[in-house]
Design an enzyme around this catalytic site. Sequence first.
Site, PDB file in Angstrom:
ATOM      1  N   ALA B   9       0.821  -1.216   0.000  1.00 38.63           N
ATOM      2  CA  ALA B   9       0.000   0.000   0.000  1.00 38.63           C
ATOM      3  C   ALA B   9       0.851   1.261   0.000  1.00 38.63           C
ATOM      4  O   ALA B   9       0.336   2.356  -0.220  1.00 38.63           O
ATOM      5  CB  ALA B   9      -0.922   0.008   1.220  1.00 38.63           C
ATOM      6  N   SER B  10       2.134   1.106   0.260  1.00 36.26           N
ATOM      7  CA  SER B  10       3.005   2.269   0.474  1.00 36.26           C
ATOM      8  C   SER B  10       3.398   2.942  -0.834  1.00 36.26           C
ATOM      9  O   SER B  10       3.895   2.297  -1.757  1.00 36.26           O
ATOM     10  CB  SER B  10       4.257   1.813   1.223  1.00 36.26           C
ATOM     11  N   THR B  11       3.200   4.244  -0.874  1.00 41.76           N
ATOM     12  CA  THR B  11       3.411   5.003  -2.109  1.00 41.76           C
ATOM     13  C   THR B  11       4.874   5.014  -2.555  1.00 41.76           C
ATOM     14  O   THR B  11       5.192   4.650  -3.683  1.00 41.76           O
ATOM     15  CB  THR B  11       2.919   6.451  -1.937  1.00 41.76           C
TER      16      THR B  11
END
Lengths: 203, 203
Positions: B9-11
């Site tokens: 989920a981490s950009t």
Amino acid sequence: MIEFWYEFASTYSYPAAMRIERLADEAGVAIAWRPFLLGPLFHEQQGLRDSPFNVVPVKGKYMWRDLERVCEEEGLPLVHPSQFPRNALLAARVAIVGLEDGWTPAFSKKVYEANFVADQDISSPEVLAPLVEEVGAAPEAVFAAAQGADVKARLKDHVEQAKARGVFGSPSFITADGELFWGNDRLEQALDWAQRHATREHA
Amino acid sequence: MIEFWYEFASTYSYPAAMRIERLADEAGVAIAWRPFLLGPLFHEQQGLRDSPFNVVPVKGKYMWRDLERVCEEEGLPLVHPSQFPRNALLAARVAIVGLEDGWTPAFSKKVYEANFVADQDISSPEVLAPLVEEVGAAPEAVFAAAQGADVKARLKDHVEQAKARGVFGSPSFITADGELFWGNDRLEQALDWAQRHATREHA
């Protein structure tokens, strides 16, 4: 031109302040020094009453190690301050006083060295007075001005400006076309942006 | 060798995942892919139940703009996902399944592209199944393994390991001698560190 927004208690702002003149000079970009206070922003934006590096210890531990590596790579001395964060209100007001006479950059670097190398209490007039003298200004007159309504209002205005521009940390760099870059590790990128988008300034 | 700790989920983990193989190859450093979940750490370390980029909007606004610049500089496409953060539990379990057969890197990059380019819901088996096929594995068997007790335990162990090593964000890189580097913008430094301190591995 880039604006350099900095708070004297901020750890990563120390290497940024020591590096920015050389790098900006190489890039042919002018620097507008913008001392401000991060505390009011931390409180208003994040509900914090202390540094996030104290509030979240695992981030604090990482930050101090990372800062050691950053400073080592830059050849900058670093002493973990015995107090963190230190109150930077007086130093910021003094830095505002110096803007017109041009000694703010030299003074600001000395304040960072006092905080992060000499481990001195930068909230103390006794610590700041010799630094003011070293940059060629008169401590008595400078402190009188620093406590005046005009300088207090100008520092408050800096904080408001920072907030309005989307600043939430220090160091922050803002280019003439309004791009915000956060962090010592974005300094090169900010200068590169300023260089590539400099047409407005010369138009 | 460096360990690459990442959450789907981490950009900023998206550009890190797309860059790391080329850079590690150039540096002659092997990569151990370490999928984990950031949610439990955010909650335990910072009391957060959502991404800090949602909890503090001014940081979120900056992050998305900064990520645009980072991706543009790397020539990576980026589409602001319509949902953020997305639940990465299933994708992380599938990534664990692929470690032994070596398709985790290829699969992981496809998951990041699904999330940050195709704007797909990476929590959905329907979205993940074709990605599993594309890396040469059989979705049915992979999903069965991903829901098994062994894989669940291994992912939990990754989260515990990350916590024990001082990880608090993604991407994180840990060298063989235990140095932790956080952020896509520390990848080059982590590889440089691994290269300069590689004696242990060859001793």
